[in-house]
Each structure stands twice: as C-alpha cells, then as structure tokens.
Write a protein that holds these residues in place. Sequence first.
Motif, short mmCIF file in Angstrom:
data_model
loop_
_atom_site.label_atom_id
_atom_site.label_comp_id
_atom_site.label_asym_id
_atom_site.label_seq_id
_atom_site.Cartn_x
_atom_site.Cartn_y
_atom_site.Cartn_z
N ARG A 1 83.79 48.41 41.56
CA ARG A 1 84.77 48.42 40.49
C ARG A 1 84.26 49.06 39.20
NH1 ARG A 1 86.00 44.74 44.03
NH2 ARG A 1 88.10 43.86 44.20
N ASP B 1 84.15 52.05 38.35
CA ASP B 1 84.92 53.19 37.86
C ASP B 1 85.75 52.82 36.65
OD1 ASP B 1 85.50 54.69 41.10
OD2 ASP B 1 83.85 54.91 39.68
N ASP B 2 86.11 51.55 36.55
CA ASP B 2 86.83 51.07 35.37
C ASP B 2 85.96 50.04 34.67
OD1 ASP B 2 90.16 49.70 34.75
OD2 ASP B 2 88.68 50.58 33.42
N ARG B 3 84.78 50.50 34.27
CA ARG B 3 83.78 49.56 33.77
C ARG B 3 84.21 48.85 32.49
NH1 ARG B 3 78.66 53.30 32.82
NH2 ARG B 3 79.40 54.17 34.76
N ARG C 1 87.22 47.82 31.67
CA ARG C 1 88.13 46.72 31.98
C ARG C 1 87.40 45.60 32.69
NH1 ARG C 1 90.79 45.40 36.43
NH2 ARG C 1 90.29 47.36 37.47
N ARG D 1 83.51 47.33 25.94
CA ARG D 1 84.39 48.19 25.14
C ARG D 1 84.18 47.95 23.65
NH1 ARG D 1 89.01 50.98 25.64
NH2 ARG D 1 89.31 50.37 27.80
N GLU E 1 82.05 57.85 28.72
CA GLU E 1 83.34 57.40 29.26
C GLU E 1 84.24 56.84 28.18
OE1 GLU E 1 83.20 55.07 32.77
OE2 GLU E 1 81.66 56.29 33.71
N TYR E 2 83.64 56.20 27.18
CA TYR E 2 84.45 55.71 26.07
C TYR E 2 85.08 56.90 25.34
CZ TYR E 2 85.84 52.79 22.13
OH TYR E 2 86.56 52.11 21.18
N GLU F 1 88.06 58.44 27.22
CA GLU F 1 89.35 57.74 27.05
C GLU F 1 90.06 58.21 25.78
OE1 GLU F 1 89.19 53.55 27.38
OE2 GLU F 1 88.27 53.56 29.37
#
Length: 742
Positions: free
Chosen positions: A246, A248-250, A252, A269, A348-349, A352
């Motif tokens: 999971r 890939d949506d670290r 969340r 986040r 990745e942040y 987004e």
Amino acid sequence: MRRSQRPFPSSDDPGRPATARGGPVRGVPGNLPAELNRFVGREEELADLARLLEESRLVTVVGVGGVGKTRLATRAAALLEKRYCDGVWLVELSSVHDPGLLEHALVDALGLTDHTNRPPRTTLLEHCAGRRLLLVIDGFEHLVDACAELVRDLLRRAPRLRVLAAGRLPLELDGEAGYPLATMTDADALRLFAERAAAVQPDFRLTEHTRGAARELCRRLDGIPLALELAAGRLRALSTEQVLQRLDDRFRLLTGGSRSALARHQTLRTAIGWSHELCAPEQRLLWARLSVFAGQFDLEAVEYICSGSDLPADSVLDVLSGLLAQSIVGREDSAAGTRYRMLDTVREYGAEWLTATGDTERLRRRHRDWFLGLATWCELDWFSPRQGEVAARVESELPNLRRAMESSLETPEEAHLAQYLAGTLWFLWVGCGRLSEGRHWLDHVLEEETPHDSSRLKALWVLGYVAVLQGDPVGAISALTECREEADLAGDATASAYAVHRTGCLALVTDDTARAQELLGDALGRYRELGELNSNVLMAQVELAMAVGFRGDLDRAVMICEEVRDICEDHGERWALSYALFVLAFAALQRGRPGRCRELLEESLAISHAFHDLLGTVLAVELLALVTVVEGDAAEAALLQGAADQIWPSVGLPLFGSAHFGAPRARCEELARHELGEVRYASQRRAGGRLGVDAVVARALAGRPADAESGGQELPGQQPEAGRTRKPAASPTSGRGGPERW
C-alpha cells in the motif's frame, strides 16, 4: 535558578505537547525522555554530534522533516548533561508563531520567574551570563530570523553557554557548525522498524518470511525514522507485506501515531507539509516542478524544465538555494559534478501539488525533451576526450533517462522517441557495462510499431549488438536481419552499414572468421562512403583485427590496431582503445613477449574497469591469467581464472562459446593444472571465485609478484622483468595448433 518541574513524556507518550515549554534533559537512566530511551541506531551520528558539540559553541542539526533531528539532538544533549553544571535545557518552538513571543518562550522553558517590567531578553541575558549550560532549541525554522538574533546575543553575553539547534535550515551565524542529518542506513532503519513493530505487536519478529518485506519497506520509505514509525504503527491492522503493497499511497496510509505527538508529526503528510507551509510561493512552485525528476538532477536541467513566466530561468538558482537551505533539496558532489536530489517522500508530496496545478503533462514533456537532447549530446561526445565525463553523466542521469523512455511509451504517437532514446544510449548499454538493462529497454521499445523508420532501425541494430555480446546469436541475427532488410527498403544506408557491421561481429564470436572478415571489411567500406567516424567504426576495425589475427595474420592485426590507437589518441577516445590494446597484447604474447603483453593488458584492463565495461574487463583478466602462468605463477593464474568465472555470468555466455576466444582460457587451465595438480588448482580457482571485480582488478593492476616458491626464468629470448621470478613455462600456443588458436 529554578528548573521547570514539568516531567518529560512517559514511555507510553513518545511525543511532546505542542507548547513552547521545555525542561532539563535529565541524564539519569530510567528518567530520560521516552524518545531517548527508545533511541535506535544512529550511534555513529550520535558520537559525531557529541564531538562537534565539544568543539563548537553553536551546532545546528539540519535535515528534512521526520528524519530524526529532534531525537538525535536531545539524545546527544542527554549524553553530555553531566558536563554542564547548570543544566541542559530543551526549548520547543513549533507552537510559537509570533516572533515577539520567542524570548518569553525561552524564559518559560528555562523556568525563570521575573515579575518586573524588564524585557524578557534582559532576563535571559542576565541568567545565562556566567553559567555553564546547554540550550537545545528545536523547531525554530519559522522563526529563524528572530531566533538567530537572540542566539547571537546570548552567545556574546554568555561565554560558557552552548547552543544545540535542530531544524530544517541553519541559523547562519558566525561560528555555527552545521550537522546535516541524512536518512538512516539500511541496517539502522531495519532495526528501528523492528523495534517499533515489536512495540505495536509484541510477538513481531524479523524472520525469513518477514525480513525481505521489512527491508524493502525501509528502502521505500527512504530510511526516514518518522515514516518508519508510522509504518510500524500500521501493523496493528496489516501485515508487513500489506503495508509494503500500500505504499503507493503512502501519505494516506501513514497516518496516526501518538495522540500527544507534535501536531506536525501526526502524519507523514503533515510532517512534510509543515516544511511546505513555510516555503515562499516561488519555492513551493519549484518544489512541485522538481517532482518530475527521478533521482539526481543538475542546475541546467532545472533551469530549462522548471522555468517559465511565473519562474524566470535567472531566478531558479536563488529559489533552489532556498529549498537547499530548508533541506527540501539535498546537494551531492559526484564525478558528474554538483547534483541535487529530493527524497522520494518529499518528491511525491511535490507531485501532488503539481497535479493540483494541472501542469504535470507539460512538465513531463519538457523533462522528456531535455533528456532526449542530453542523450543525443552524450552520444556525440562519447567520441571525444570527454568520454569519461559522458560515462559519469549518463550513469548519474540514468533514472531520468528511464523516466523519459517510460513517458514516451505512454503515448503511442511518441513511442518512436523511446526507440530513439534506447538506441542512442548504445554507449551506455555496451560501453558502461549495462547490457542486461539495455536489452530490457530495447526489447520493450521495439514492441511498438512506429512509422518513424530511423528510430526503429537504430534500436534494432543496437539490440543486435547487445544480443551478440550477451551470447544470444538467435536474438542477434533476428534483430540484425530485420534491420538490414528494412534499412534497404527505406534507403537508410547508415542503418544498413551498422547492421552489416554487427552481423560481422556475430560471425566473429561464433568462430566464422572468414565470414567475419568479409562482413567487417564491407561495413568499414560503407562507413568510409558515409564519412562515418566514431567509436563504433573503431570497434569495427578492432573486430576486423581480431578476425585476421585469429586466422594467423598477426602483422595485419597489429597494423590495424596501431591505426586505431593513433585515431584514439587524436580524438581522446579511450573505450575502443582498450579493445585495440587487448588485441595488441594478444599479438605480443603470440610473439613470445609476455612482459609486453602484460603491460598492454594492464592499460586495457584499467580503461575497461573505469568504464564498468565487464566484457573488456573479463577478456583482459582471461588473457592475464594465461600471461601469468606463462611467466611461471600457476597459482595466481588459477586464481585469476576463478575470478573470471564470476564475471562472465554478468556479461553473457562464457567466452561466447567461441573456441578462438576460449583458447587462452583452455591453454591456461592446461598449464596451471599440470603445474599445481588437480587439488591445488581447484582450490586456487575457488579462491578467485570469492574475489569481487574491484578486488581482482586491483590485484591484477598491482603487478603482484609470483609466489616465493615459483622461481624460474623468462621465456626464450626474453629478459626477466624486475620484481618477478619465474619457472620455465611452455609456449602459450604449444600443442594448441599455432597462432590461430592463440
């Protein structure tokens, strides 16, 4: 002096309340802050920081959010607590947003009481003057200017005061010693994850079943302690493998954590978002755009790809410097020059935010175009004195080049760009020892049918070349035949010449030397008509020299390779030169000059190894083994053969299955077995198999003398070389059919 009596969190309360209050870092075992009792790994960093704190009055630990700055700083302070008779004091500033409240926050943290109307700074200065204490300031980045001014005044007025600060950027004061904190090592990250996982699930153990997933989890999370702890917290509901799946949506997934932890540490986040909120608008914009890069990047690429009307190219350096100062971007000095990178989590942040701006596709196209241009330039510059620089550059840019190919393949209309890029990078796949990856990309891009003949044809002949070197004649002839047929139909004389050349190369490694000589001669004639001169053309000459040399015409082989050598010296070419030197070494050995052969082989080996060219490396090692046994050191020769055994699987079939290329190996084995006997020969060969490539090359280039027991003499007609004694040895070709068998 009155110390604050507010206790540190208990073991069930790993965070600190989001207040400005602090207190003494107590060094008594069992009464340390809980986060210090649970300190895992970082032993080396801890020792380094403690030493630095002894040498400097102001030390600042800097790093990205969640990397463990606070924990390392407070742990180091606790270790040094006994050296400060007036105490070690922690000040947490994350919840202080008004710079006017900064001095009040320090007064409160130090537990001072002053009911007068004196400014709090006066109280602080009077209290610290003459006292020996350590002040630990954490989370100051949003108050950096005010904090720097206050710390400067305190250090001036209190000569026995020392300050340890932890934040994402330095205070930039005179005498400040910065300590950049990197992510955890693989071993420490695994230890931390296992410890935190056991705290969540007492029966958790690193077993053969879980260790692989846990190690990959640590790698994917960049070794960031905060991320690892949040991941471990998910084991209440998920297995290690499920957490890994999971990621890939670290952002969340990795939510939660202690209810009492700092607000910005509640989720990954918000840990990264804390830094984002403190960036200026142009810094946030650049952060988002930098997310299109994979791995490292340089300033030129950033200026081209990320600039625009809202971020002029001439302002990019200043904005990038701001992100560097805040630890959003890291700097790395490498063989390719000054490079920058972001942790995957930070990237990745930013991605987004880039998606939110609707600018992702445009930035990805600019990224792709830049690296298409870079690959084109590098291919041209490969045939130049900058060949070594090109090798370092493409190695450092490989993640971005991969991303450019992936981006091109996502749109059928742009698949030809991926074919062009995969073909253009032939020098990376072949010259820099990446045959396997090159084969992967070439096979992949050629699955797409495109109307752009030149791009596809180039990818085809490069695929054929790679397949030849991998010992795959079926794959090679299939790609090269298709390339030649389509090139003739399309009237592409250049692609046709390369297809003929590589077909001749295939004939060479499959022992059809007459056919190889014919095809390679044809290809060289075509290259002359086209005016083509580059490393590939020089390799065609070297391969022709091999073909005629295998057929017994050593004079012509030497003449061809001496010509190649002259051209290489004129153009600064080194890679093709290494193969020409190999052929010249072979000829020297055939002519009974092992000393000269060794000299040429050592130069060839050094070049091949510098380019990470395993094929050139292993060919040189094989021939060095034969030279070594001829010189009288059978034990060392067997060891070199064992080392070669371990390299060949990374290249392709051992010696292509060729009798010509395999002759030195067979002759060396025959001589060494005879000299050593079966048992010792096998033992030495096993010992060589335990050597890595770097070790065996270093050993070969060191000119290791023969064992003391291996005295002897030079071959007939040769003088013994200094530093070596030898036993009489048979000619390298005796009993093997003469020069055509090496």
